[in-house]
Design a protein around this motif. Structure first.
Motif, PDB file in Angstrom:
ATOM      1  N   PRO A   1      41.698  40.802  40.307  1.00  0.00           N
ATOM      2  CA  PRO A   1      41.411  42.105  39.899  1.00  0.00           C
ATOM      3  C   PRO A   1      40.244  42.638  41.066  1.00  0.00           C
ATOM      4  CG  PRO A   1      41.663  41.047  38.105  1.00  0.00           C
ATOM      5  CD  PRO A   1      41.635  40.007  39.127  1.00  0.00           C
ATOM      6  N   SER A   2      40.064  44.027  41.370  1.00  0.00           N
ATOM      7  CA  SER A   2      39.031  44.515  42.092  1.00  0.00           C
ATOM      8  C   SER A   2      37.749  44.514  41.351  1.00  0.00           C
ATOM      9  CB  SER A   2      39.531  45.965  42.579  1.00  0.00           C
ATOM     10  OG  SER A   2      39.878  46.659  41.372  1.00  0.00           O
ATOM     11  N   SER A   3      37.774  44.587  40.091  1.00  0.00           N
ATOM     12  CA  SER A   3      36.648  44.372  39.346  1.00  0.00           C
ATOM     13  C   SER A   3      36.481  43.545  38.086  1.00  0.00           C
ATOM     14  CB  SER A   3      35.923  45.680  39.154  1.00  0.00           C
ATOM     15  OG  SER A   3      36.740  46.244  37.977  1.00  0.00           O
TER      16      SER A   3
ATOM     17  N   SER B   1      35.939  44.224  35.170  1.00  0.00           N
ATOM     18  CA  SER B   1      36.568  44.853  33.940  1.00  0.00           C
ATOM     19  C   SER B   1      38.169  45.079  34.057  1.00  0.00           C
ATOM     20  CB  SER B   1      35.863  46.168  33.800  1.00  0.00           C
ATOM     21  OG  SER B   1      35.923  47.107  34.811  1.00  0.00           O
ATOM     22  N   GLU B   2      38.699  45.017  35.195  1.00  0.00           N
ATOM     23  CA  GLU B   2      40.097  44.851  35.174  1.00  0.00           C
ATOM     24  C   GLU B   2      40.839  43.804  34.845  1.00  0.00           C
ATOM     25  OE1 GLU B   2      41.808  47.838  36.374  1.00  0.00           O
ATOM     26  OE2 GLU B   2      39.992  49.034  36.198  1.00  0.00           O
TER      27      GLU B   2
ATOM     28  N   ASP C   1      47.036  41.375  36.724  1.00  0.00           N
ATOM     29  CA  ASP C   1      48.456  41.797  36.491  1.00  0.00           C
ATOM     30  C   ASP C   1      49.143  40.666  35.713  1.00  0.00           C
ATOM     31  OD1 ASP C   1      48.304  44.162  38.033  1.00  0.00           O
ATOM     32  OD2 ASP C   1      48.503  42.982  39.926  1.00  0.00           O
TER      33      ASP C   1
ATOM     34  N   ARG D   1      48.406  42.350  32.253  1.00  0.00           N
ATOM     35  CA  ARG D   1      49.472  43.027  32.072  1.00  0.00           C
ATOM     36  C   ARG D   1      50.771  42.506  31.578  1.00  0.00           C
ATOM     37  NH1 ARG D   1      50.033  46.587  37.488  1.00  0.00           N
ATOM     38  NH2 ARG D   1      51.414  47.762  35.811  1.00  0.00           N
TER      39      ARG D   1
ATOM     40  N   THR E   1      38.497  41.140  32.240  1.00  0.00           N
ATOM     41  CA  THR E   1      39.312  40.354  32.714  1.00  0.00           C
ATOM     42  C   THR E   1      39.174  38.721  32.270  1.00  0.00           C
ATOM     43  OG1 THR E   1      39.284  41.702  34.678  1.00  0.00           O
ATOM     44  CG2 THR E   1      40.066  39.505  34.792  1.00  0.00           C
TER      45      THR E   1
END
Length: 487
Positions: free
Chosen positions: A2-4, A6-7, A10, A122, A482
């Motif tokens: 993920p880009s950060s 906290s994300e 997928d 996700r 994450t």
């Protein structure tokens, strides 16, 4: 990734065997961020298990027939977007109030690390493989008796043998692979004892004709056994182990078609180890508690019921490989790639990805190999007569030392008709392994004492897939991230 921090990812793939590696690579190729969680420090799962670099093995490929395939799978880990999280022992999967999934894991070599983790994603893809099925017999608790798959794991990962003269016994094609590996590594393997026969495959000529690689695989193992002068006895079983402090010999008995020993047909064979297993059971503990639908397989086990694109009956939860039924590493790779593409199609909102030529080819290949897997399961399905091997003082539950006699007492004197009731009355299955070794036998013995006859065990429903410290459970909260420590 993920880009950060906290994300969420997928996709979180649980298990880095053939199915997990193939699915992670396929999903990443289609632009997804993927976390690949595995309890081991190296990818490969049980089939492609290999020594740690510290062991200094110069030719680890010598223990595998398909090392080049594993090398290709391992190269897929370099795809952009994959985070391979080693020593992550996932004990639970939950769905959070915001619709995301959480995979809760202990960390460290044996799950004893300081930082338990939660990985948010996700979608979840389960690729946890299978465990061996064991049926008890007198003497099976003696030192020197190991699982057939366990013997192969000792060799592949530790470069050691369980003994010098090893009898291989049980049922299923794994026995041939184990025997050829042990003999190739220098063990004296006097005999492979197969409880079923191989004529059952002849009832499925189409499955054989459309899977020629399976015939080639059998020929490779057969040639190895001939080269090392290993005898093969079908319709036979090890019905007793002899010894005081460890294995000294086994009795091999001829069986009738119901797996009942033929009187007077036993033969004693000297050995110092026995590698035994009666097939494999899909490892589905992480998701059965979530309500995923199951299906009964031809050999009496339960596997996840999956749709044409490998999704379970719970939306957002996919599976590949042995969790959907035992079928081998090539089927696992096919299903893994198919599942990875399907997840990408769903999350990216591009259903056209599942209509490509590649996907159609994968689905056809999966159908062919699943047909062979069904034929294989039917050919090696345990028959009810195996309980005739037992005596009243045979231990069934090794952890709690619960004997056949105590289970019979629970059934005939106290009315127990299922494994759960037997467990409550006798403690069978309440020890360290939580019934993973004895559940099949306990359930069959419980049902055998009723008018319903012998039936397989019910699907397992465990809230925790591995032992978890109370401190980890008490520290659970809902902070989204994450991957984070939960202590």
């Amino acid at each position: 990734m993920p880009s950060s921090a906290s994300e969420p990812y997928d996709l979180a793939v649980i298990g880095a065997g053939a199915a997990g590696l193939a699915s992670a690579a396929a999903a990443a190729r289609h632009g997804l961020s993927v976390a690949l969680l595995d309890a081991s420090g190296q990818p490969g799962g049980q089939y492609f298990r290999h020594p740690a670099p510290a062991a200094g093995a110069r030719r680890p490929q010598a223990l595998h027939h398909d090392w080049s395939a594993f090398a290709r799978l391992r190269r897929g880990l370099t795809a952009d977007g994959i985070d391979h999280l080693t020593f992550h022992h996932v004990w639970s999967v939950t769905r959070d109030s915001d619709g995301l999934w959480s995979a809760h894991a202990l960390t460290g070599t044996d799950g004893d690390g300081d930082r338990p983790a939660r990985v948010r994603a996700r979608a979840i893809l389960l690729a946890t493989g299978a465990v061996e099925r064991q049926l008890p017999f007198p003497g099976w608790t003696l030192p020197g008796v190991v699982g057939a798959g366990g013997a192969q794991a000792m060799l592949k990962s530790g470069l050691v043998l369980p003994g010098r003269r090893i009898v291989v016994a049980g049922s299923g094609p794994l026995l041939l692979a184990v025997a050829s590996s042990l003999a190739g590594a220098g063990a004296d393997v006097p005999v492979v004892v197969e409880a079923s026969g191989y004529l059952g495959y002849a009832r499925h000529p189409r499955a054989l004709a459309t899977n020629p690689h399976k015939l080639l695989e059998a020929a490779v193992h057969g040639s190895a056994l001939l080269r090392h002068r290993v005898a093969l006895r079908t319709r036979s079983a090890v019905t007793e182990v002899h010894g005081t402090d460890r294995v000294e010999a086994v009795t091999v008995s001829r069986l009738d078609r119901h797996w009942r020993p033929v009187p007077g047909a036993g033969r004693r064979i000297a050995c110092d180890a026995l590698a035994v297993g009666h097939g494999l059971i899909p490892q589905t503990e992480l998701v059965t508690g979530l309500g995923c639908a199951m299906r009964r397989t031809p050999d009496g086990t339960y596997a996840l019921a999956l749709d044409d694109l490998q999704e379970t009956s719970v939306a957002g939860l996919w599976a590949a490989g042995e969790t959907g039924g035992i079928g081998g590493w090539q089927l696992a790779c096919t299903e893994g790639e198919l599942a990875g593409i399907a997840v990408a199609a769903r999350l990216r909102g591009e259903p056209a990805l599942t209509g490509t030529t590649r996907v159609r080819k994968l689905r056809r290949r999966r159908g062919r190999m699943r047909a062979f897997a069904a034929a294989m399961a039917a050919a090696h399905s345990p028959a009810a007569g195996w309980s005739d091997w037992l005596t009243d003082d045979t231990d069934v539950c090794r952890c709690e030392e619960v004997t056949v006699g105590r289970i019979h007492e629970a059934v005939t004197c106290f009315g127990a008709h299922d494994a759960r009731t037997v467990k409550l009355l006798t403690r069978a299955g309440m020890g360290w392994c939580q019934g993973r070794m004895c559940a099949t036998a306990v359930a069959c013995l419980a049902a055998g004492g009723t008018a319903r006859g012998t039936v397989p065990p019910s699907a397992e429903r465990r809230p925790l897939a591995v032992p978890v410290p109370l401190g980890v459970l008490s520290a659970l909260d809902d902070p989204p991230s994450t991957e984070e420590s939960t202590d």
